[in-house]
Design a protein around this motif. Structure first.
Motif, PDB file in Angstrom:
ATOM      1  N   TRP A 102       0.936  -1.240   0.124  1.00  0.00           N
ATOM      2  CA  TRP A 102      -0.133   0.025  -0.172  1.00  0.00           C
ATOM      3  C   TRP A 102       0.543   1.253  -0.131  1.00  0.00           C
ATOM      4  O   TRP A 102       0.516   2.413  -0.200  1.00  0.00           O
ATOM      5  N   LYS A 103       1.995   1.225   0.235  1.00  0.00           N
ATOM      6  CA  LYS A 103       2.969   2.021   0.208  1.00  0.00           C
ATOM      7  C   LYS A 103       4.156   2.301  -0.697  1.00  0.00           C
ATOM      8  O   LYS A 103       4.914   3.197  -0.567  1.00  0.00           O
ATOM      9  N   VAL A 104       3.711   1.675  -1.722  1.00  0.00           N
ATOM     10  CA  VAL A 104       4.571   1.647  -2.937  1.00  0.00           C
ATOM     11  C   VAL A 104       3.766   1.851  -4.266  1.00  0.00           C
ATOM     12  O   VAL A 104       2.665   1.438  -4.271  1.00  0.00           O
ATOM     13  N   GLY A 105       4.449   2.379  -5.253  1.00  0.00           N
ATOM     14  CA  GLY A 105       3.892   2.146  -6.686  1.00  0.00           C
ATOM     15  C   GLY A 105       2.723   3.520  -6.939  1.00  0.00           C
ATOM     16  O   GLY A 105       2.274   3.596  -8.008  1.00  0.00           O
ATOM     17  N   GLY A 106       2.432   4.294  -5.968  1.00  0.00           N
ATOM     18  CA  GLY A 106       1.568   5.358  -6.179  1.00  0.00           C
ATOM     19  C   GLY A 106       2.204   6.580  -6.299  1.00  0.00           C
ATOM     20  O   GLY A 106       3.644   6.454  -6.466  1.00  0.00           O
ATOM     21  N   ALA A 107       1.633   7.780  -6.618  1.00  0.00           N
ATOM     22  CA  ALA A 107       2.024   8.940  -6.971  1.00  0.00           C
ATOM     23  C   ALA A 107       3.059   9.298  -5.842  1.00  0.00           C
ATOM     24  O   ALA A 107       2.450   9.445  -4.547  1.00  0.00           O
ATOM     25  N   GLY A 108       4.369   9.979  -5.987  1.00  0.00           N
ATOM     26  CA  GLY A 108       5.183  10.295  -4.746  1.00  0.00           C
ATOM     27  C   GLY A 108       5.730   9.036  -4.006  1.00  0.00           C
ATOM     28  O   GLY A 108       6.392   9.200  -3.256  1.00  0.00           O
ATOM     29  N   GLN A 109       5.396   7.812  -4.339  1.00  0.00           N
ATOM     30  CA  GLN A 109       5.956   6.633  -3.699  1.00  0.00           C
ATOM     31  C   GLN A 109       7.026   5.988  -4.414  1.00  0.00           C
ATOM     32  O   GLN A 109       7.172   6.085  -5.694  1.00  0.00           O
TER      33      GLN A 109
END
Length: 194
Positions: free
Chosen positions: A97-104
């Motif tokens: 849930w803390k990787v792969g998104g915008a800014g992550q």
């Protein structure tokens, strides 16, 4: 609080890989006569990656990666970490849930086995993926992951070539007694690697 992405320390790396070899009877080999390289769990489906051969803009590949990452994330839930294993290379523990998104930070590795075995696993091994670079296949396992993504993966790659470790016939059915054998293993207290 857990980091979003961490390299597995040497002791944990060895423990995880030793367990993977044992649970999945991992037999790395480039020889087709030795495939599949793992004992595919009862709750599993394996697809050939050949549909990606004619994908010059990588649209199907990108869709496959997104579908598998979304499924793994949904199955893990917000409190669980996953393992990302790269055979004989650096491996990771990460919070999906803390990787792969915008800014992550980006996901470590990929479901697509780009030159080596790439594996995603729940910490308790109840679900995950196994990318085989030489067979050119992707095995997804665990009921919850299959329920979440198998239909979407079918739309990207076509029908599976194996289910529960057994070759799927041209009509899409398992050979006789395939599911029954898995049910019996689970009834005897077997786990997904049984």
């Amino acid at each position: 609080m857990m980091e979003d992405l961490a390299v597995l320390p040497e002791a944990e790396y060895r423990r995880v890989w030793d367990r993977f070899y044992e649970v999945f009877d991992f037999r790395p080999s480039m020889r087709a006569s030795k495939w599949p390289a793992i004992k595919e769990p009862c709750a599993s489906a394996t697809w050939t990656l050949s549909a990606l051969d004619d994908d010059p803009c990588d649209e199907r590949l990108d869709r496959l990666v997104a579908v598998v990452e979304q499924g793994l994330t949904a199955c893990a839930g917000p409190a669980e970490t996953l393992l990302a294993l790269d055979w004989q290379h650096t491996s990771y523990r990460f919070a999906p849930w803390k990787v792969g998104g915008a800014g992550q930070r980006a996901w470590p590795l990929s479901p697509y086995p780009d030159g080596d075995y790439f594996i995603y696993l729940a910490a308790d091994f109840r679900f995950g993926s196994f990318g085989h670079p030489w067979e050119g296949s992707l095995c997804l396992f665990g009921e919850e992951l299959l329920d979440a993504v198998s239909g979407k993966v079918d739309r990207v790659l076509g029908s599976p070539i194996r289910k529960a470790g057994r070759v799927v016939s041209r009509l899409g059915a398992l050979p006789a007694h395939g599911p029954r054998a898995c049910g019996q293993a689970l009834a005897r207290g077997g786990h997904i690697g049984a």
